[in-house]
Design a protein around this motif. Structure first.
Motif, PDB file in Angstrom:
ATOM      1  N   PRO A 293    -113.216  44.717  45.625  1.00  0.00           N
ATOM      2  CA  PRO A 293    -112.654  43.728  46.555  1.00  0.00           C
ATOM      3  C   PRO A 293    -111.265  44.137  47.040  1.00  0.00           C
ATOM      4  CG  PRO A 293    -112.628  42.884  44.309  1.00  0.00           C
ATOM      5  CD  PRO A 293    -113.368  44.184  44.268  1.00  0.00           C
ATOM      6  N   ASP A 294    -110.970  43.791  48.263  1.00  0.00           N
ATOM      7  CA  ASP A 294    -109.654  44.061  48.831  1.00  0.00           C
ATOM      8  C   ASP A 294    -108.747  42.874  48.504  1.00  0.00           C
ATOM      9  OD1 ASP A 294    -107.434  44.757  50.286  1.00  0.00           O
ATOM     10  OD2 ASP A 294    -108.506  45.027  52.186  1.00  0.00           O
ATOM     11  N   PRO A 295    -107.672  43.090  47.726  1.00  0.00           N
ATOM     12  CA  PRO A 295    -106.812  41.973  47.355  1.00  0.00           C
ATOM     13  C   PRO A 295    -105.857  41.541  48.464  1.00  0.00           C
ATOM     14  CG  PRO A 295    -105.932  43.988  46.440  1.00  0.00           C
ATOM     15  CD  PRO A 295    -107.238  44.345  47.098  1.00  0.00           C
ATOM     16  N   VAL A 296    -105.767  42.324  49.527  1.00  0.00           N
ATOM     17  CA  VAL A 296    -104.879  41.976  50.636  1.00  0.00           C
ATOM     18  C   VAL A 296    -105.372  40.677  51.266  1.00  0.00           C
ATOM     19  CG1 VAL A 296    -104.021  42.690  52.899  1.00  0.00           C
ATOM     20  CG2 VAL A 296    -104.287  44.380  51.081  1.00  0.00           C
ATOM     21  N   GLY A 297    -104.465  39.777  51.494  1.00  0.00           N
ATOM     22  CA  GLY A 297    -104.827  38.531  52.144  1.00  0.00           C
ATOM     23  C   GLY A 297    -105.112  37.384  51.195  1.00  0.00           C
ATOM     24  N   VAL A 298    -105.101  37.665  49.875  1.00  0.00           N
ATOM     25  CA  VAL A 298    -105.250  36.560  48.928  1.00  0.00           C
ATOM     26  C   VAL A 298    -104.051  35.638  49.120  1.00  0.00           C
ATOM     27  CG1 VAL A 298    -105.187  35.939  46.478  1.00  0.00           C
ATOM     28  CG2 VAL A 298    -106.608  37.840  47.249  1.00  0.00           C
ATOM     29  N   GLU A 299    -104.343  34.373  49.294  1.00  0.00           N
ATOM     30  CA  GLU A 299    -103.261  33.426  49.570  1.00  0.00           C
ATOM     31  C   GLU A 299    -102.851  32.680  48.313  1.00  0.00           C
ATOM     32  OE1 GLU A 299    -104.040  31.002  52.953  1.00  0.00           O
ATOM     33  OE2 GLU A 299    -104.721  32.700  54.141  1.00  0.00           O
TER      34      GLU A 299
ATOM     35  N   HIS B 259    -106.394  42.568  39.010  1.00  0.00           N
ATOM     36  CA  HIS B 259    -107.835  42.615  38.795  1.00  0.00           C
ATOM     37  C   HIS B 259    -108.430  43.904  39.378  1.00  0.00           C
ATOM     38  CE1 HIS B 259    -111.966  41.370  38.350  1.00  0.00           C
ATOM     39  NE2 HIS B 259    -112.159  41.660  39.627  1.00  0.00           N
ATOM     40  N   VAL B 260    -108.011  44.262  40.583  1.00  0.00           N
ATOM     41  CA  VAL B 260    -108.483  45.511  41.201  1.00  0.00           C
ATOM     42  C   VAL B 260    -108.065  46.700  40.342  1.00  0.00           C
ATOM     43  CG1 VAL B 260    -108.152  47.046  43.188  1.00  0.00           C
ATOM     44  CG2 VAL B 260    -108.651  44.620  43.543  1.00  0.00           C
ATOM     45  N   ARG B 261    -106.789  46.742  39.950  1.00  0.00           N
ATOM     46  CA  ARG B 261    -106.277  47.847  39.123  1.00  0.00           C
ATOM     47  C   ARG B 261    -107.070  47.966  37.832  1.00  0.00           C
ATOM     48  NH1 ARG B 261    -101.041  46.168  36.409  1.00  0.00           N
ATOM     49  NH2 ARG B 261    -102.606  45.097  35.147  1.00  0.00           N
TER      50      ARG B 261
END
Length: 150
Positions: free
Chosen positions: A111-117, A129-131
Motif C-alpha cells: 500500500p502507498d502510505p502517501v495521502g493517509v489523513e 507499516h509499509v517499512r
C-alpha cells in the motif's frame, strides 16, 4: 526455492517511499555481494515521512534521489536478475520491460502510505507499516537460512 539474484531492482510508482525504503532495507540486510537499486514509473520528491521512519531504525535514506525506470535505463541499463514490483503500475511496466529478457519479476503488493489523513502519528504509523511489512518480506526472501525471523 527462488534462486539468489546478484542484482535487484525495487520498483514502485514514484520512487519516493516504497522502493527506496525496500532498497535501503535490503542493502542493510545483505551489505555485500548484492547490487540493489530502486526506481519508479514516474518520480516525485523523496517523502519526509519515509526518511523519518527509516531513521527510527537507524537507516538514513535522506540522500536518495528519486528517478524513473527510464532514467535508470539511460544511466546504467536494466541488467537485473530480479525486479520486485511494489505497485500495480510498476508491475505492469516491469512486465513490459522484461518481455524479451530472463529477468525474474516478483509482485509484492504494497500500500502507498502517501495521502493517509489524520494527525501526524497516524500518518507515520502508515509509513511504519509499509517499512515493517517490507522488512519482513525482504528477510523471508533474501536472508540466509536461519536469519529470516530475526
Amino acid at each position: 526455492m527462488a534462486r539468489s539474484p546478484q542484482a535487484v531492482l525495487f520498483m514502485c510508482g514514484q520512487n519516493s517511499v516504497r522502493s527506496p525504503t525496500a532498497a535501503a532495507l535490503l542493502r542493510h540486510l545483505v551489505p555485500r555481494g548484492l547490487y540493489v537499486q530502486s526506481a519508479g514509473v514516474s518520480k516525485a520528491d523523496l517523502d519526509p515521512f519515509a526518511v523519518a521512519v527509516m531513521k527510527e531504525i537507524g537507516l538514513d535514506i535522506s540522500n536518495h534521489k528519486p528517478w524513473t525506470v527510464a532514467d535508470l535505463e539511460d544511466w546504467e541499463g536494466l541488467n537485473f536478475d530480479l525486479i520486485v514490483t511494489l505497485s500495480p503500475e510498476a508491475h505492469h511496466k516491469a512486465l513490459q520491460l522484461t518481455t524479451t529478457s530472463a529477468t525474474e519479476v516478483e509482485y509484492w503488493p504494497t500500500p502507498d502510505p502517501v495521502g493517509v489523513e489524520g494527525r501526524r502519528e497516524l500518518q507515520l504509523d502508515a509509513y511504519r507499516h509499509v517499512r515493517d511489512s517490507l522488512r519482513q518480506r525482504i528477510r523471508e526472501r533474501f536472508a540466509p537460512p536461519g536469519m529470516a525471523n530475526e
